[in-house]
Design a protein around this motif. Structure first.
Motif, PDB file in Angstrom:
ATOM      1  N   VAL A  87       0.857  -1.186   0.000  1.00 50.27           N
ATOM      2  CA  VAL A  87       0.000   0.000   0.000  1.00 50.27           C
ATOM      3  C   VAL A  87       0.894   1.236   0.000  1.00 50.27           C
ATOM      4  N   ASP A  88       0.395   2.296  -0.606  1.00 48.89           N
ATOM      5  CA  ASP A  88       1.116   3.573  -0.636  1.00 48.89           C
ATOM      6  C   ASP A  88       0.348   4.595   0.189  1.00 48.89           C
ATOM      7  N   ARG A  89       0.958   5.080   1.258  1.00 49.71           N
ATOM      8  CA  ARG A  89       0.291   6.062   2.109  1.00 49.71           C
ATOM      9  C   ARG A  89       0.137   7.401   1.390  1.00 49.71           C
ATOM     10  N   ARG A  90      -0.961   8.105   1.725  1.00 48.61           N
ATOM     11  CA  ARG A  90      -1.191   9.451   1.195  1.00 48.61           C
ATOM     12  C   ARG A  90      -1.795  10.304   2.302  1.00 48.61           C
ATOM     13  N   ASP A  91      -1.337  11.516   2.434  1.00 44.54           N
ATOM     14  CA  ASP A  91      -1.807  12.404   3.495  1.00 44.54           C
ATOM     15  C   ASP A  91      -3.294  12.696   3.330  1.00 44.54           C
ATOM     16  N   GLY A  92      -4.050  12.429   4.390  1.00 46.30           N
ATOM     17  CA  GLY A  92      -5.454  12.787   4.415  1.00 46.30           C
ATOM     18  C   GLY A  92      -6.363  11.943   3.555  1.00 46.30           C
ATOM     19  N   ARG A  93      -5.836  10.890   2.933  1.00 50.37           N
ATOM     20  CA  ARG A  93      -6.636  10.045   2.045  1.00 50.37           C
ATOM     21  C   ARG A  93      -6.293   8.587   2.309  1.00 50.37           C
ATOM     22  N   PRO A  94      -7.219   7.673   1.990  1.00 46.76           N
ATOM     23  CA  PRO A  94      -6.868   6.253   2.069  1.00 46.76           C
ATOM     24  C   PRO A  94      -5.716   5.939   1.121  1.00 46.76           C
ATOM     25  N   PRO A  95      -4.949   4.932   1.407  1.00 48.60           N
ATOM     26  CA  PRO A  95      -3.793   4.621   0.572  1.00 48.60           C
ATOM     27  C   PRO A  95      -4.181   4.005  -0.765  1.00 48.60           C
ATOM     28  N   LEU A  96      -3.249   4.073  -1.711  1.00 46.18           N
ATOM     29  CA  LEU A  96      -3.360   3.244  -2.908  1.00 46.18           C
ATOM     30  C   LEU A  96      -3.064   1.804  -2.507  1.00 46.18           C
ATOM     31  N   VAL A  97      -3.784   0.876  -3.087  1.00 44.21           N
ATOM     32  CA  VAL A  97      -3.639  -0.537  -2.745  1.00 44.21           C
ATOM     33  C   VAL A  97      -3.206  -1.309  -3.984  1.00 44.21           C
ATOM     34  N   HIS A  98      -2.099  -2.018  -3.862  1.00 45.20           N
ATOM     35  CA  HIS A  98      -1.543  -2.777  -4.995  1.00 45.20           C
ATOM     36  C   HIS A  98      -1.774  -4.265  -4.776  1.00 45.20           C
ATOM     37  N   ALA A  99      -2.303  -4.938  -5.785  1.00 46.70           N
ATOM     38  CA  ALA A  99      -2.603  -6.363  -5.675  1.00 46.70           C
ATOM     39  C   ALA A  99      -2.198  -7.086  -6.950  1.00 46.70           C
ATOM     40  N   PHE A 279      -4.528 -16.683  18.927  1.00 46.80           N
ATOM     41  CA  PHE A 279      -4.559 -16.068  17.608  1.00 46.80           C
ATOM     42  C   PHE A 279      -4.014 -14.654  17.726  1.00 46.80           C
ATOM     43  N   VAL A 280      -3.332 -14.205  16.687  1.00 49.23           N
ATOM     44  CA  VAL A 280      -2.818 -12.835  16.659  1.00 49.23           C
ATOM     45  C   VAL A 280      -3.299 -12.155  15.382  1.00 49.23           C
ATOM     46  N   PRO A 281      -3.698 -10.890  15.455  1.00 48.72           N
ATOM     47  CA  PRO A 281      -4.187 -10.185  14.270  1.00 48.72           C
ATOM     48  C   PRO A 281      -3.136 -10.121  13.164  1.00 48.72           C
ATOM     49  N   ARG A 282      -3.582 -10.227  11.925  1.00 49.43           N
ATOM     50  CA  ARG A 282      -2.677 -10.085  10.776  1.00 49.43           C
ATOM     51  C   ARG A 282      -2.614  -8.606  10.408  1.00 49.43           C
ATOM     52  N   THR A 283      -1.641  -7.931  10.964  1.00 52.17           N
ATOM     53  CA  THR A 283      -1.599  -6.463  10.902  1.00 52.17           C
ATOM     54  C   THR A 283      -0.631  -5.909   9.865  1.00 52.17           C
ATOM     55  N   GLU A 284      -0.086  -6.748   8.980  1.00 55.95           N
ATOM     56  CA  GLU A 284       0.907  -6.236   8.029  1.00 55.95           C
ATOM     57  C   GLU A 284       0.382  -5.029   7.249  1.00 55.95           C
ATOM     58  N   LEU A 285      -0.799  -5.165   6.669  1.00 54.23           N
ATOM     59  CA  LEU A 285      -1.331  -4.070   5.854  1.00 54.23           C
ATOM     60  C   LEU A 285      -1.728  -2.886   6.720  1.00 54.23           C
ATOM     61  N   ALA A 286      -2.267  -3.146   7.900  1.00 55.75           N
ATOM     62  CA  ALA A 286      -2.649  -2.051   8.791  1.00 55.75           C
ATOM     63  C   ALA A 286      -1.420  -1.236   9.200  1.00 55.75           C
ATOM     64  N   ILE A 287      -0.322  -1.920   9.496  1.00 57.80           N
ATOM     65  CA  ILE A 287       0.908  -1.220   9.866  1.00 57.80           C
ATOM     66  C   ILE A 287       1.439  -0.434   8.678  1.00 57.80           C
ATOM     67  N   SER A 288       1.441  -1.057   7.494  1.00 59.64           N
ATOM     68  CA  SER A 288       1.915  -0.355   6.303  1.00 59.64           C
ATOM     69  C   SER A 288       1.070   0.877   6.006  1.00 59.64           C
ATOM     70  N   THR A 289      -0.221   0.788   6.310  1.00 61.05           N
ATOM     71  CA  THR A 289      -1.120   1.917   6.090  1.00 61.05           C
ATOM     72  C   THR A 289      -0.876   3.042   7.083  1.00 61.05           C
ATOM     73  N   GLY A 290      -0.279   2.707   8.235  1.00 62.19           N
ATOM     74  CA  GLY A 290       0.009   3.711   9.251  1.00 62.19           C
ATOM     75  C   GLY A 290      -0.932   3.678  10.438  1.00 62.19           C
ATOM     76  N   CYS A 291      -1.758   2.634  10.534  1.00 62.44           N
ATOM     77  CA  CYS A 291      -2.724   2.537  11.641  1.00 62.44           C
ATOM     78  C   CYS A 291      -1.996   2.331  12.971  1.00 62.44           C
ATOM     79  N   ALA A 292      -2.447   3.025  13.986  1.00 62.96           N
ATOM     80  CA  ALA A 292      -1.906   2.837  15.331  1.00 62.96           C
ATOM     81  C   ALA A 292      -2.413   1.518  15.905  1.00 62.96           C
ATOM     82  N   LEU A 293      -1.568   0.874  16.720  1.00 59.34           N
ATOM     83  CA  LEU A 293      -1.922  -0.376  17.364  1.00 59.34           C
ATOM     84  C   LEU A 293      -2.110  -0.170  18.861  1.00 59.34           C
TER      85      LEU A 293
END
Length: 467
Positions: A87-99, A279-293
């Motif tokens: 994912v590509d972070r962007r200020d004030g907007r949801p990120p671009l998502v690459h798949a 079980f542990v959350p799969r947070t790879e994308l959330a961390i890449s997006t910049g979400c606080a844990l």
């Protein structure tokens, strides 16, 4: 009309997609598997369908109804075999998502980039297995792997199987193993009877609205009774033995902090052991997006399932381990909010009920620190790179390092094929005093891809105006 992207086709993601459509948004739902359902509603492929499939699942009709509604809806694009790798972070907007879309072992996957108005992350969780001597032997499985083979392939992992770890998921694994013909010689629960009672029996009326969970439990207990499967509490598998594969395990009684009690060891002959401690959350994308844990490693959300990143919401096990009912309620709330609507008050009430259930689950079955004493210096912790607990401890002592990154680079723990998904939390726990816990889940490349695929990715995009 807002454009909502949902990543994850399990219960939370499906519920989010449906709620977003009901609220007027256009939706794209990405699922890495061949079909919707996630790990919870894992099932045989259509070409090998089973008319009795519903007997393997709770809420099967709900899944069928959800899937049918999403697939038939022209305003919802369901994309299976979609592997989000960055994912590509962007200020004030949801990120671009690459798949990349296509079979993960294929050479012709299609690259796609998504530019949503709102993003809902519903990537679920993965099992946590605590290491012990011999856990790297063939024949040692996670309980989830055993259940996946049973539900998705109708294959038993062994003929004589022991199920061990912590939590009610062990019982679901037993039910699946019995159904495919395995002899389950016992269930070993690490939490003792006192802790189980304190977690589940305190103020039981607060769980009245989740009474169907008790009905499910009774069903599992009937399976144990019908198959004469003994259930032991306050115990754990502390070693596995064998040469080419597992041949036996050692089970020991535990203290309340999960330290083995000397002299209580008992050897049990098996040809497979299924272990799941949490079980542990799969947070790879959330961390890449910049979400606080939060402190427990789950994604921080407000009462509307919004993360700390504008336009990014999350639901299900990412916000804390709570089961399918909580995932469905959170998914519907996140989907409605992502579409710019108010969540249904009934979903908000259901979320409150099942968050209480999640709190009880953690109190009764949460991992205790004494498990570290199971692990001697020769125990392999990182199986990809053959890094032992002794090597980890020695590196920390010799380098006087408190930084997880430097210790990973020194020992190569967590740098193998799985990128720390199997051993990451154990590595952090064994290196007590580490300064940056949680770093093993920080993976800017969230899924494997070939260099050729990376080079080709920039040529294909959903929208011409994507920056």
């Amino acid at each position: 009309m807002p454009d909502v992207l949902v990543i994850g086709g399990g219960p939370a993601g499906m519920a989010a997609a449906r709620a977003a459509r009901e609220s007027g948004a256009t939706v794209t739902l990405l699922e890495s598997g061949d079909d919707l359902g996630g790990q919870y509603w894992r099932h045989l492929p259509a070409q090998r369908s089973d008319p009795d499939e519903g007997k393997w699942h709770h809420g099967w009709q709900r899944f069928l109804d959800l899937r049918a509604a999403l697939v038939a809806d022209p305003g919802c694009e369901v994309v299976t075999t979609a592997h989000v790798w960055s994912v590509d972070r962007r200020d004030g907007r949801p990120p671009l998502v690459h798949a990349l879309v296509g079979p993960p072992d294929g050479g012709d996957r299609t690259p796609r980039t998504f530019d949503p108005d709102a993003l809902v992350l519903a990537t679920g969780a993965q099992e946590r297995t605590l290491p012990f001597p011999g856990w790297d032997l063939p024949g040692v499985f996670t309980a989830g792997a055993a259940q996946a083979l049973a539900k998705g392939e109708r294959v038993a992992v062994g003929r004589r199987v022991l199920v061990a770890g912590a939590g009610p998921f062990l019982l679901t694994a037993v039910a699946s193993l019995v159904r495919v013909g395995a002899q389950v010689v016992g269930v070993v629960e690490a939490a003792d009877a006192k802790r189980l009672a304190k977690g589940w029996a305190t103020k039981p009326w607060r769980l009245a609205k989740a009474s169907h969970k008790a009905t499910e439990l009774v069903g599992y207990l009937r399976v144990l009774a019908a198959n004469r499967v003994p259930y032991r509490t306050g115990s754990a598998v502390v070693a596995a033995h064998g040469t080419d594969r597992v041949e036996a395990v050692t089970v020991a009684r535990l203290t309340p902090d999960w330290s083995p009690v000397p002299g209580t060891e008992r050897r049990i002959e098996v040809d497979a052991v299924c272990v799941s401690h949490a079980f542990v959350p799969r947070t790879e994308l959330a961390i890449s997006t910049g979400c606080a844990l939060t402190e427990d490693g789950s994604v921080q959300v407000d009462d509307r399932q919004r993360t700390t990143v504008p336009g990014v919401l999350t639901a299900g096990e990412l916000t804390g381990i709570g089961g399918v009912d909580l995932a469905l309620a959170e998914g519907r709330i996140a989907g409605a909010v992502a579409a710019g609507a108010e969540p249904d008050a009934r979903d908000v009430k259901r979320r409150a009920v099942f968050r209480e259930f999640a709190t009880r689950l953690a109190a009764a079955h949460g991992v205790r620190p004494g498990w570290r004493s199971w692990v001697d210096d020769d125990t392999v912790v990182c199986r990809c790179e053959d890094v032992t607990a002794g090597a980890l401890r020695s590196a920390a002592e010799l380098t006087c390092s408190k930084g997880l990154r430097s210790l990973k680079l020194t020992t190569r723990a967590g740098l193998g094929l799985c990128q720390g998904r199997t051993c990451g939390r154990a590595v952090e726990d064994l290196l007590t005093g580490v300064l940056d816990p949680g770093r093993t889940a920080n993976r800017p490349i969230a899924a494997p891809l070939r260099l050729g695929e990376l080079a080709e990715h920039g040529r294909t995009c959903n929208r011409e105006d994507v920056p």
